[in-house]
Design a protein around this motif. Structure first.
Motif, short mmCIF file in Angstrom:
data_model
loop_
_atom_site.label_atom_id
_atom_site.label_comp_id
_atom_site.label_asym_id
_atom_site.label_seq_id
_atom_site.Cartn_x
_atom_site.Cartn_y
_atom_site.Cartn_z
N GLU A 138 10.84 27.97 7.94
CA GLU A 138 9.54 27.72 7.31
C GLU A 138 8.43 28.49 8.01
O GLU A 138 7.50 28.98 7.37
N ARG A 139 8.54 28.62 9.33
CA ARG A 139 7.53 29.35 10.10
C ARG A 139 7.54 30.84 9.71
O ARG A 139 6.49 31.46 9.55
N VAL A 140 8.74 31.40 9.57
CA VAL A 140 8.84 32.81 9.21
C VAL A 140 8.27 33.07 7.83
O VAL A 140 7.61 34.08 7.59
N ALA A 141 8.50 32.13 6.92
CA ALA A 141 8.07 32.30 5.53
C ALA A 141 6.65 31.82 5.27
O ALA A 141 6.12 31.98 4.16
N ALA A 142 5.98 31.26 6.28
CA ALA A 142 4.66 30.65 6.10
C ALA A 142 3.58 31.68 5.76
O ALA A 142 3.66 32.85 6.12
N LYS A 143 2.56 31.20 5.05
CA LYS A 143 1.42 32.02 4.66
C LYS A 143 0.17 31.60 5.45
O LYS A 143 0.13 30.50 6.01
N PRO A 144 -0.85 32.47 5.50
CA PRO A 144 -2.09 32.12 6.22
C PRO A 144 -2.66 30.79 5.77
O PRO A 144 -2.65 30.46 4.58
N GLY A 145 -3.14 30.00 6.73
CA GLY A 145 -3.72 28.70 6.43
C GLY A 145 -2.75 27.56 6.60
O GLY A 145 -3.14 26.40 6.68
N SER A 146 -1.46 27.89 6.69
CA SER A 146 -0.44 26.85 6.88
C SER A 146 -0.34 26.46 8.34
O SER A 146 -0.54 27.29 9.23
N LYS A 147 -0.01 25.20 8.61
CA LYS A 147 0.15 24.74 9.99
C LYS A 147 1.35 25.40 10.67
O LYS A 147 1.40 25.49 11.89
N THR A 148 2.32 25.86 9.88
CA THR A 148 3.51 26.49 10.44
C THR A 148 3.34 28.00 10.61
O THR A 148 4.20 28.67 11.18
N LEU A 156 6.48 39.56 11.25
CA LEU A 156 7.54 39.89 10.29
C LEU A 156 6.98 40.21 8.91
O LEU A 156 7.47 41.12 8.24
N SER A 157 5.95 39.49 8.48
CA SER A 157 5.42 39.76 7.14
C SER A 157 4.68 41.09 7.07
O SER A 157 4.43 41.63 5.99
N ALA A 158 4.36 41.66 8.24
CA ALA A 158 3.75 42.99 8.26
C ALA A 158 4.73 44.05 7.77
O ALA A 158 4.33 45.06 7.19
N PHE A 159 6.02 43.81 7.99
CA PHE A 159 7.03 44.82 7.66
C PHE A 159 8.16 44.32 6.77
O PHE A 159 9.00 45.11 6.33
N TYR A 160 8.19 43.01 6.49
CA TYR A 160 9.28 42.45 5.68
C TYR A 160 8.74 41.52 4.60
O TYR A 160 7.72 40.85 4.80
N ASN A 161 9.45 41.47 3.49
CA ASN A 161 9.24 40.44 2.49
C ASN A 161 10.26 39.34 2.75
O ASN A 161 11.46 39.61 2.84
N THR A 162 9.78 38.11 2.89
CA THR A 162 10.65 37.00 3.26
C THR A 162 10.89 36.07 2.08
O THR A 162 9.95 35.69 1.38
N ARG A 185 16.05 35.23 3.75
CA ARG A 185 16.38 36.66 3.66
C ARG A 185 15.11 37.46 3.89
O ARG A 185 14.08 37.19 3.27
N LEU A 186 15.19 38.43 4.79
CA LEU A 186 14.10 39.36 5.04
C LEU A 186 14.52 40.73 4.54
O LEU A 186 15.62 41.19 4.84
N ARG A 187 13.64 41.38 3.78
CA ARG A 187 13.93 42.73 3.31
C ARG A 187 12.71 43.61 3.61
O ARG A 187 11.57 43.23 3.35
N ARG A 188 12.99 44.75 4.19
CA ARG A 188 11.95 45.67 4.63
C ARG A 188 11.04 46.04 3.46
O ARG A 188 11.52 46.39 2.37
N ASN A 189 9.72 45.97 3.68
CA ASN A 189 8.78 46.37 2.65
C ASN A 189 8.50 47.87 2.74
O ASN A 189 9.18 48.59 3.45
#
Length: 256
Positions: A138-148, A156-162, A185-189
């Motif tokens: 959940e932490r890896v997939a979290a978006k800005p504003g989330s507690k996680t 990771l979100s700078a270079f991957y789509n999660t 699953r992480l895939r390179r953006n």
């Protein structure tokens, strides 16, 4: 205590998956776009058996436990097994500088370190499919504003789509963990490089979240650079409120 439980507790925080359907589903979550695949921590091969069946893959596994390496050699004689620690592996030597996907039921206590190593080798690893503690997923997939939302979320979100694929219950493991797990699953953006000093970017992100309750004006003081060029609206926010683009802008302005 049953022998299997004793063996399971020897490993680096690893809980062995015993549900074949989950293992097959994880293996099928690979996109198939990357021919070279490395499984981290195969243990007794519950996931491995579904990967070795795919003749299109140039499949390798890395395992730190000697007994498991022997087991894998005996049961999967065609499998390329490295006895060692992924965290110490020079990945450039593995597939001769060709890109490779990473997959595994990762030991809980080193799963974040595995992701940091993936981040450091992002140009070599275009895809990751892994089982993690649900909180980490959940932490890896979290978006800005989330507690996680945290360091791994940003880097990771700078270079991957999660993608958060599915949740896994405790009872499918031996021994059962005290928490749920999840497969992501992480895939390179398409971002080949950030528009800033990437080393400083990493430092800014880590420094900001190390004191996540403070505003960025106060959190960034340890970096020792002037904040004069940074807009006030960014300085007044906390790290968890900033997007990747915000962190890139802060980094770029710090450089100036």
């Amino acid at each position: 205590m049953p022998k299997d439980d004793v063996r399971a507790k020897k490993f680096l925080g690893q809980h062995f998956l015993k549900d074949e359907r989950i293992a097959e589903r994880i293996a099928q979550s690979l996109s198939g776009e990357v021919a070279n695949v490395l499984e981290i921590g195969p243990g007794m091969g519950v996931l491995t058996k579904y990967l070795v069946q795919n003749e299109k893959l140039n499949f390798w596994a890395i395992e730190i436990d000697t007994e498991s390496v022997e087991y894998l050699h005996n049961h999967y004689p065609s499998l390329n097994v490295i006895e060692g620690d992924f965290l110490k592996l020079d990945v450039s030597t593995l597939f001769k500088d060709q890109p490779f996907a990473v997959i595994g039921n990762f030991p809980y206590n080193i799963s974040s370190q595995i992701l940091f190593k993936v981040y450091d080798n992002r140009n070599a690893v275009p895809e990751v499919v892994g089982m993690f503690q649900k909180e980490v997923a959940e932490r890896v997939a979290a978006k800005p504003g989330s507690k996680t939302y945290g360091i791994l979320s940003v880097l990771l979100s700078a270079f991957y789509n999660t993608e958060y694929l599915f949740t896994v219950d405790e009872h499918v493991f031996n021994p059962p963990p005290k928490v749920k797990s999840a497969v992501i699953r992480l895939r390179r953006n398409e971002v080949s490089a950030l528009d800033c000093d990437e080393k400083l970017f990493t430092t800014v992100v880590k420094t900001g979240f190390n004191q996540r309750r403070k505003t960025m004006r106060n959190a960034l003081k340890p970096i020792g650079k002037s904040l004069a060029n940074i807009p006030e609206d960014l300085l007044m926010k906390r790290a968890e409120q900033l997007s990747v683009a915000d962190f890139v802008m802060i980094t770029k302005l710090l450089e100036e």
